[in-house]
Design a protein around this motif. Structure first.
Motif, PDB file in Angstrom:
ATOM      1  N   LEU A 137       0.826  -1.207   0.000  1.00  0.00           N
ATOM      2  CA  LEU A 137       0.000   0.000   0.000  1.00  0.00           C
ATOM      3  C   LEU A 137       0.865   1.264   0.000  1.00  0.00           C
ATOM      4  CD1 LEU A 137      -2.802  -1.084   2.499  1.00  0.00           C
ATOM      5  CD2 LEU A 137      -2.830  -1.144   0.000  1.00  0.00           C
ATOM      6  N   VAL A 138       1.925   1.263   0.797  1.00  0.00           N
ATOM      7  CA  VAL A 138       2.802   2.437   0.855  1.00  0.00           C
ATOM      8  C   VAL A 138       3.505   2.652  -0.485  1.00  0.00           C
ATOM      9  CG1 VAL A 138       4.902   3.378   1.900  1.00  0.00           C
ATOM     10  CG2 VAL A 138       3.147   2.343   3.352  1.00  0.00           C
ATOM     11  N   LEU A 139       4.019   1.580  -1.075  1.00  0.00           N
ATOM     12  CA  LEU A 139       4.707   1.704  -2.360  1.00  0.00           C
ATOM     13  C   LEU A 139       3.755   2.107  -3.478  1.00  0.00           C
ATOM     14  CD1 LEU A 139       7.157  -1.339  -2.213  1.00  0.00           C
ATOM     15  CD2 LEU A 139       7.737   1.097  -2.081  1.00  0.00           C
ATOM     16  N   SER A 140       2.520   1.637  -3.415  1.00  0.00           N
ATOM     17  CA  SER A 140       1.530   2.050  -4.416  1.00  0.00           C
ATOM     18  C   SER A 140       1.298   3.554  -4.351  1.00  0.00           C
ATOM     19  CB  SER A 140       0.208   1.299  -4.191  1.00  0.00           C
ATOM     20  OG  SER A 140       0.359  -0.082  -4.416  1.00  0.00           O
ATOM     21  N   LEU A 141       1.272   4.078  -3.123  1.00  0.00           N
ATOM     22  CA  LEU A 141       1.105   5.521  -2.936  1.00  0.00           C
ATOM     23  C   LEU A 141       2.329   6.295  -3.404  1.00  0.00           C
ATOM     24  CD1 LEU A 141      -0.498   7.922  -1.732  1.00  0.00           C
ATOM     25  CD2 LEU A 141       0.577   7.398   0.469  1.00  0.00           C
ATOM     26  N   VAL A 147       1.384  -1.768  -7.065  1.00  0.00           N
ATOM     27  CA  VAL A 147       2.614  -2.555  -6.993  1.00  0.00           C
ATOM     28  C   VAL A 147       2.366  -4.058  -7.055  1.00  0.00           C
ATOM     29  CG1 VAL A 147       4.593  -3.119  -5.524  1.00  0.00           C
ATOM     30  CG2 VAL A 147       3.837  -0.745  -5.758  1.00  0.00           C
ATOM     31  N   PHE A 148       1.451  -4.554  -6.231  1.00  0.00           N
ATOM     32  CA  PHE A 148       1.258  -5.997  -6.155  1.00  0.00           C
ATOM     33  C   PHE A 148       0.705  -6.574  -7.445  1.00  0.00           C
ATOM     34  CE2 PHE A 148      -1.338  -9.738  -4.642  1.00  0.00           C
ATOM     35  CZ  PHE A 148      -0.254 -10.560  -4.402  1.00  0.00           C
ATOM     36  N   GLU A 149      -0.043  -5.794  -8.197  1.00  0.00           N
ATOM     37  CA  GLU A 149      -0.632  -6.296  -9.437  1.00  0.00           C
ATOM     38  C   GLU A 149       0.427  -6.659 -10.469  1.00  0.00           C
ATOM     39  OE1 GLU A 149      -4.071  -7.030  -9.859  1.00  0.00           O
ATOM     40  OE2 GLU A 149      -3.581  -6.830  -7.740  1.00  0.00           O
ATOM     41  N   PHE A 150       1.618  -6.070 -10.362  1.00  0.00           N
ATOM     42  CA  PHE A 150       2.684  -6.373 -11.312  1.00  0.00           C
ATOM     43  C   PHE A 150       3.382  -7.701 -10.993  1.00  0.00           C
ATOM     44  CE2 PHE A 150       2.338  -1.765 -11.903  1.00  0.00           C
ATOM     45  CZ  PHE A 150       2.321  -1.691 -13.280  1.00  0.00           C
ATOM     46  N   VAL A 151       3.260  -8.152  -9.743  1.00  0.00           N
ATOM     47  CA  VAL A 151       3.966  -9.375  -9.347  1.00  0.00           C
ATOM     48  C   VAL A 151       3.013 -10.422  -8.771  1.00  0.00           C
ATOM     49  CG1 VAL A 151       6.133  -8.165  -8.919  1.00  0.00           C
ATOM     50  CG2 VAL A 151       4.469  -8.407  -7.055  1.00  0.00           C
ATOM     51  N   SER A 152       1.729 -10.167  -8.802  1.00  0.00           N
ATOM     52  CA  SER A 152       0.759 -11.055  -8.168  1.00  0.00           C
ATOM     53  C   SER A 152       0.680 -12.407  -8.876  1.00  0.00           C
ATOM     54  CB  SER A 152      -0.634 -10.417  -8.165  1.00  0.00           C
ATOM     55  OG  SER A 152      -1.618 -11.352  -7.770  1.00  0.00           O
ATOM     56  N   LEU A 171       6.862 -17.717 -11.972  1.00  0.00           N
ATOM     57  CA  LEU A 171       6.463 -17.245 -10.650  1.00  0.00           C
ATOM     58  C   LEU A 171       5.725 -18.335  -9.886  1.00  0.00           C
ATOM     59  CD1 LEU A 171       6.203 -14.979  -8.564  1.00  0.00           C
ATOM     60  CD2 LEU A 171       4.202 -14.151  -9.832  1.00  0.00           C
ATOM     61  N   LEU A 172       4.829 -19.019 -10.575  1.00  0.00           N
ATOM     62  CA  LEU A 172       4.054 -20.091  -9.940  1.00  0.00           C
ATOM     63  C   LEU A 172       4.951 -21.269  -9.578  1.00  0.00           C
ATOM     64  CD1 LEU A 172       0.903 -19.966 -12.235  1.00  0.00           C
ATOM     65  CD2 LEU A 172       1.213 -18.917  -9.983  1.00  0.00           C
ATOM     66  N   LEU A 173       5.934 -21.570 -10.424  1.00  0.00           N
ATOM     67  CA  LEU A 173       6.886 -22.635 -10.119  1.00  0.00           C
ATOM     68  C   LEU A 173       7.715 -22.278  -8.894  1.00  0.00           C
ATOM     69  CD1 LEU A 173       8.297 -25.303 -10.800  1.00  0.00           C
ATOM     70  CD2 LEU A 173       9.800 -24.010 -12.358  1.00  0.00           C
ATOM     71  N   ALA A 174       8.096 -21.013  -8.781  1.00  0.00           N
ATOM     72  CA  ALA A 174       8.882 -20.573  -7.622  1.00  0.00           C
ATOM     73  C   ALA A 174       8.087 -20.766  -6.332  1.00  0.00           C
ATOM     74  CB  ALA A 174       9.289 -19.111  -7.792  1.00  0.00           C
ATOM     75  N   ILE A 175       6.789 -20.468  -6.367  1.00  0.00           N
ATOM     76  CA  ILE A 175       5.946 -20.651  -5.182  1.00  0.00           C
ATOM     77  C   ILE A 175       5.843 -22.136  -4.842  1.00  0.00           C
ATOM     78  CG2 ILE A 175       3.554 -20.495  -4.365  1.00  0.00           C
ATOM     79  CD1 ILE A 175       3.354 -17.827  -5.797  1.00  0.00           C
ATOM     80  N   PHE A 176       5.681 -22.979  -5.853  1.00  0.00           N
ATOM     81  CA  PHE A 176       5.601 -24.415  -5.627  1.00  0.00           C
ATOM     82  C   PHE A 176       6.872 -24.922  -4.951  1.00  0.00           C
ATOM     83  CE2 PHE A 176       6.647 -28.712  -7.105  1.00  0.00           C
ATOM     84  CZ  PHE A 176       5.540 -29.423  -6.647  1.00  0.00           C
TER      85      PHE A 176
END
Length: 272
Positions: A137-141, A147-152, A171-176
Motif C-alpha cells: 500500500l505504501v509503495l503504491s502511494l 505494486v502488487f498487481e505487477f507481481v501477483s 512465478l508459480l513454479l517458484a511458489i511451488f
C-alpha cells in the motif's frame, strides 16, 4: 461400494467442492476468451458476470486509488460487492477461489508423500504478510503504481489461463518450490498480502468452524490438515467457534475429524 462412497463424502466433500469451484472459475475465464462465453468474463482482478454484474479485487482497487488512478463507478461497485461477500463468509477466497491454492496444496501433498520437513532453522512469522500488505500500500502511494498487481501470482494464474501464461509459470513454479522445500504453506500462510487483506476484513464473518470439546479425542488430525493450524487454538480446550479471521474456511479440519467434533457454523447456529 456404498461404504467407499460414504468415506469419500465424509473425508473429501469440501475438498471436491473447492476444487470444482476453483477449476470451474478458471474454465469460465478460459471459455470467455477462447469461445466467447459470457457467464464470467475477465480475470480475478476484474471481471463481469453475464457481462452485467461487475466484480473487482478490492485490494487491487485500493492500490489503484492510492496510486491516484481514476476508476469507473462500476469498478468501485464491483470491489464493494466482493468485499461485502468475503466480509460475510470469511477468508474463503484463499481456499475456494484462488488458483495459487491449487499449487500450494499440490506442494503440500508432494512434501507429505516424500516426507519432506522444513529446515530446522527455517521460521517465518505469519505476521510477515501484514508487513508485506503495508509495504504494498505504501509503495503504491509513493510510486503511483498498483505494486502488487505487477507481481501477483494470483493475477498471473488467472490471466495466464484466460489469455496465455507467458512468464507467469516461472512465478508459480517458484511458489511451488518454496512451499515444497522451504516452508509448509509458505506463500499463502506467511507472505501473500491479499490473504492478509481478507483476514483484516473478515472479522465479523457469519461462516465459521465450530468445535465440540466433549467429542474431541485430541487425535491431531485437524492440525495436520489445516493450512493455518494456529487458528485451532480452542481444540480440546472448550466449545466454541474458530474466531481467528486468518481461518480460510477450507473445512479440511471438519472433513478429517473422525470424532465429529468439528462442524460448519452458520449465522450463530450450527449443523453437522
Amino acid at each position: 461400494m456404498k461404504s467407499r462412497l460414504r468415506y469419500v463424502y465424509d473425508h473429501y466433500r469440501f475438498l471436491i467442492l473447492r476444487r470444482t469451484l476453483q477449476l470451474g472459475i478458471l474454465l469460465l475465464f478460459f471459455g470467455a476468451n477462447a469461445w466467447g462465453w459470457s457467464l464470467l468474463v475477465g480475470d480475478l482482478s476484474s471481471s463481469r458476470i453475464l457481462n452485467t454484474v461487475p466484480l473487482a479485487d478490492p485490494l487491487a482497487v485500493l492500490q489503484l486509488l492510492l496510486a491516484g488512478g481514476a476508476l469507473a463507478g462500476q469498478v468501485l461497485v464491483g470491489a464493494l460487492i466482493v468485499l461485502v461477500a468475503y466480509a460475510l463468509i470469511g477468508r474463503a477466497f484463499c481456499s475456494w477461489v484462488c488458483p495459487v491454492n491449487l499449487i500450494t496444496d499440490l506442494a503440500e501433498w508432494v512434501r507429505n508423500r516424500l516426507g519432506f520437513r522444513e529446515p530446522p532453522l527455517m521460521y517465518l512469522n505469519r505476521n510477515l504478510r501484514y508487513v508485506v500488505l503495508a509495504m504494498v500500500l505504501v509503495l503504491s502511494l509513493l510510486l503511483s503504481l498498483p505494486v502488487f498487481e505487477f507481481v501477483s501470482p494470483i493475477a498471473a494464474a488467472s490471466r495466464g489461463v484466460a489469455f496465455g501464461m507467458g512468464m507467469g509459470w516461472a512465478l508459480l513454479l517458484a511458489i511451488f518450490l518454496f512451499d515444497l522445500f522451504v516452508v509448509r504453506h509458505g506463500y499463502c500462510g506467511h507472505i501473500c498480502p491479499l490473504g492478509a487483506f481478507y483476514s483484516l476484513t473478515s472479522r465479523f464473518r457469519r461462516v465459521r468452524v465450530r468445535h465440540e470439546k466433549d467429542s474431541c479425542t485430541l487425535c491431531g488430525l485437524c492440525f495436520n490438515a489445516c493450512p493455518e493450524p494456529h487458528v485451532l487454538n480452542l481444540i480440546g480446550k472448550h466449545d466454541g467457534t474458530v474466531n481467528n479471521p486468518e481461518c480460510t474456511n477450507c473445512f479440511r479440519c471438519v472433513e478429517v475429524c473422525d470424532d465429529d467434533a468439528l462442524f460448519v457454523s452458520l449465522s450463530g447456529g450450527w449443523s453437522k
